[in-house]
Design an enzyme around this catalytic site. Structure first.
Site, mmCIF file in Angstrom:
data_model
loop_
_atom_site.group_PDB
_atom_site.id
_atom_site.type_symbol
_atom_site.label_atom_id
_atom_site.label_comp_id
_atom_site.label_asym_id
_atom_site.label_seq_id
_atom_site.Cartn_x
_atom_site.Cartn_y
_atom_site.Cartn_z
ATOM 1 C CB SER A 35 2.128 7.517 -6.020
ATOM 2 O OG SER A 35 2.046 7.026 -7.344
ATOM 3 C CE1 TYR B 44 -2.191 10.436 -7.338
ATOM 4 C CE2 TYR B 44 -0.289 9.730 -8.620
ATOM 5 C CZ TYR B 44 -1.275 9.461 -7.680
ATOM 6 O OH TYR B 44 -1.337 8.216 -7.091
#
Length: 287
Positions: free
Chosen positions: A133, A146
């Site tokens: 990400s 995350y």
């Protein structure tokens, strides 16, 4: 081709794009209904296959890899794409779900790589495409688990890249760093503070500039075919990637200043909830 997390977003877009190109695809997800919708959208015939597989289960992923290879031989590309998130302040995170995030986002990358790499090596080549990400390059307030999982996925993948080069392997490994891609991940996230959900999803879907899943899939495939080790997706991801490369840790402070109004509202709501409940935030957490 193999794609995990096929039930929505980039996984679905990759499946549809590859299917339109005449490629046989093997899809997996734990959300059977969503995955079957992807199969339906592909108008698949006998070239799209779905299996319910939990990527966090190493044994299940190993068996899945053996099954795919037994049916069609070693895949040319393996997309370890499955991912989940939670929106909460670090002291308010649900501990059990934080561990689930790590087991899916990092464990899925590790398990998929370990399961398929020997088959690709035996076939003499192929590509493993692991999804990190932009928040695997730069930390995100309200998503500590995350971000940690995506940093870890990046670190693991870059290590495997170096090993494959040192071994003279014909297998390539690519790391994808999507920025804001308008998928369902914001709507599907776990929110510790319920009132935050509408604010985040409205902002993510309507106010935040981002990339459509179809454009993200095209960018990923272009990066793989171009042989790029690191594939940032979207203008925001490319800007973060460049900023981190050029400025290292110095990029954190200006980004925090720019995003303070948004994340301040999210984190402030979480703190307010703890105060109203008469509890010390995080006091019931085990870590």
């Amino acid at each position: 081709m193999v794609i995990t997390g096929c039930g929505a977003g980039m996984g679905r877009a990759l499946a549809r794009r590859l299917h339109r190109a005449g490629v046989e695809v093997y899809l997996s997800d734990v959300d059977v209904a969503a995955a079957l919708e992807t199969v339906r959208l592909c108008d698949a015939g006998d070239r799209v296959h779905f299996d319910e597989v939990d990527v966090s289960d190493a044994d299940a992923m190993s068996a899945y890899a053996d099954s795919v290879v037994g049916r069609s031989g070693a895949p040319a590309m393996v997309f370890n794409n499955a991912g989940i998130t939670m929106v909460a302040g670090v002291l308010e995170e649900d501990d059990e779900y934080a561990r689930r995030i790590m087991s899916v986002n990092l464990g899925g990358v590790v398990n998929g790589t370990v399961a398929f790499l020997p088959h690709l090596e035996a076939a003499g080549g192929g590509s493993i495409v692991n999804t990190s990400s932009a928040f695997g390059l730069l930390g995100s307030p309200a998503q500590s688990a995350y971000s940690a999982s995506k940093f870890a996925a990046r670190g693991y993948s870059e290590t495997v890249q170096q090993q494959l080069r040192a071994d003279g392997s014909g297998v390539r490994l690519h790391v994808v760093h999507p920025g804001a891609v308008h998928t369902e991940i914001a709507a599907r996230a776990l929110y510790v503070t319920p009132g935050v959900r509408d604010y985040v999803t409205r902002g993510f879907n309507h106010r935040l500039p981002g990339t459509r899943p179809e454009a993200a899939a095209a960018a990923i495939l272009h990066g793989v075919l171009a042989g790029r080790d690191r594939i940032p997706v979207g203008f925001d991801a490319r800007a973060i990637d460049l900023g981190v490369r050029l400025l290292a840790g110095a990029v954190q402070r200006p980004v925090a200043t720019l995003t303070r109004p948004v994340f301040g509202r999210i984190l402030g709501a979480a703190a307010l909830r703890g105060t109203q409940a008469g509890a010390v935030p995080g006091a019931s957490r085990s870590r």
